[in-house]
Design an enzyme around this catalytic site. Structure first.
Site, short mmCIF file in Angstrom:
data_model
loop_
_atom_site.label_atom_id
_atom_site.label_comp_id
_atom_site.label_asym_id
_atom_site.label_seq_id
_atom_site.Cartn_x
_atom_site.Cartn_y
_atom_site.Cartn_z
N SER A 45 0.96 -1.21 -0.12
CA SER A 45 0.03 -0.52 -0.42
C SER A 45 0.87 0.85 0.09
O SER A 45 -0.08 2.09 -0.88
CB SER A 45 -0.60 0.46 1.28
OG SER A 45 -0.45 -0.01 2.08
N GLU A 46 2.06 0.82 0.53
CA GLU A 46 3.36 2.46 0.55
C GLU A 46 4.32 1.99 0.48
O GLU A 46 4.91 1.16 1.24
CB GLU A 46 2.38 3.40 1.77
CG GLU A 46 1.58 4.20 2.13
CD GLU A 46 1.05 4.85 1.57
OE1 GLU A 46 1.79 5.86 0.35
OE2 GLU A 46 -0.60 4.71 1.24
N THR A 47 5.22 2.88 -0.46
CA THR A 47 7.08 2.26 0.01
C THR A 47 7.24 4.13 0.31
O THR A 47 6.98 5.06 -0.65
CB THR A 47 7.35 2.31 -1.19
OG1 THR A 47 6.78 1.01 -2.21
CG2 THR A 47 8.66 2.12 -1.91
#
EC number: 5.1.-.-
Length: 288
Positions: A45-47
């Site tokens: 969902s996030e980096t």
């Protein structure tokens, strides 16, 4: 190009729960398009990308860093779980010597403080205002059908729509609710809404583990069908439930499949402290 990379499960003390985020340490400037390529490759969902603010900085001694967050589809202005993961990597893997780190972001300066029982994030607090049902009726009915609704609010700062389900429902109902995210982009394409929060009043006096409120979060507009545990959503939820419950300190549960817990404290300066734990599950080198 070789980059140190980590995967950390945020808002949980146990591996394979909470919300996983990839964290990249940038010793040197990264080509702009590579941020998105790496985030798409990681497919979380996030980096998060942590960068030095000055050439003489280093990840062990410095206390201020730049921080950016990317979903597999785009850059986002605020992300709680990837900030928590970034702080955990610096504190626990890189052995940063400072007790508090400051991240310079699209949402201003965010601080992360190391404590014995976790990490505390100093985040903005965003108000949510009453929203007319008929303006968002198609979106809500597409997502949750005829589920009974207690309240609807909108946060213009974050473009998140908060839908409180009827108090007649319990945690199990929210956990098992089938949410249709596939058609939301067609129903809401004005840009007004970028995230859908479903929330439910908790049972702080219950016999089981007590929570003040529950939630789930959906952001298909940003390439994330459902986010397991969302710090940015709690910048809105904290404001809403503090007013509803008359409390400054709350225990929250985001009851996605992976699940996660957040300790929330509203600050006198109009911001919010969000406390969570992190389990770092992978350490490696990204080669591109």
């Amino acid at each position: 190009m070789k980059l140190p990379i980590f995967i950390a499960d945020a808002f949980t003390a146990r591996a394979f729960r909470g919300n996983p985020a990839a964290v990249c340490l940038l010793e040197n400037k990264l080509d702009e398009d590579m941020h998105q390529k790496i985030a798409t490759e990681m497919n979380l969902s996030e980096t998060a990308f942590i960068r030095k603010l000055h050439p003489t900085d280093n990840f062990t001694q410095s206390s201020r860093f730049g921080l950016r967050w990317f979903t597999p589809a785009c850059e986002v202005p605020l992300c709680g779980h990837a900030t928590l993961a970034s702080a955990a990597v610096l504190f626990h893997k890189i052995k940063n010597v400072n007790s508090t780190l400051t991240f310079v972001t699209l949402s201003g300066e965010l601080r992360a403080k190391r404590e014995e029982d976790g990490i505390v994030l100093d985040f903005p607090l965003y108000p949510a205002h009453p929203q007319d049902f008929h303006e968002v009726e198609d979106l809500i009915k597409t997502a949750i059908g005829d589920t009974l609704i207690q309240d609807i609010c909108y946060s213009p700062d974050t473009r998140k729509l908060l839908v409180r389900l009827s108090d007649t429902y319990n945690r199990s109902f929210l956990e098992n609710l089938k949410v249709n995210t596939q058609n939301l982009l067609q129903v809401e394409n004005t840009g007004k809404v970028k995230g859908l929060i479903l929330t439910l009043k908790g049972d702080p006096d219950g016999q089981a583990q007590a929570f003040d409120f529950y939630s789930r979060y959906f952001a298909p507009w940003l390439g994330v069908a459902e986010d397991p545990v969302t710090g940015s959503a709690h910048t809105v939820l904290s404001s809403y439930w503090s007013q509803q419950l008359g409390k400054k300190n709350m225990h929250a549960c985001q009851c996605s499949c992976r699940g996660g817990e957040l300790e929330i404290s509203l600050r006198p300066d109009g911001r919010v402290d969000i406390r969570g734990s992190v389990a770092i599950v992978l350490e490696g080198t990204l080669t591109a």
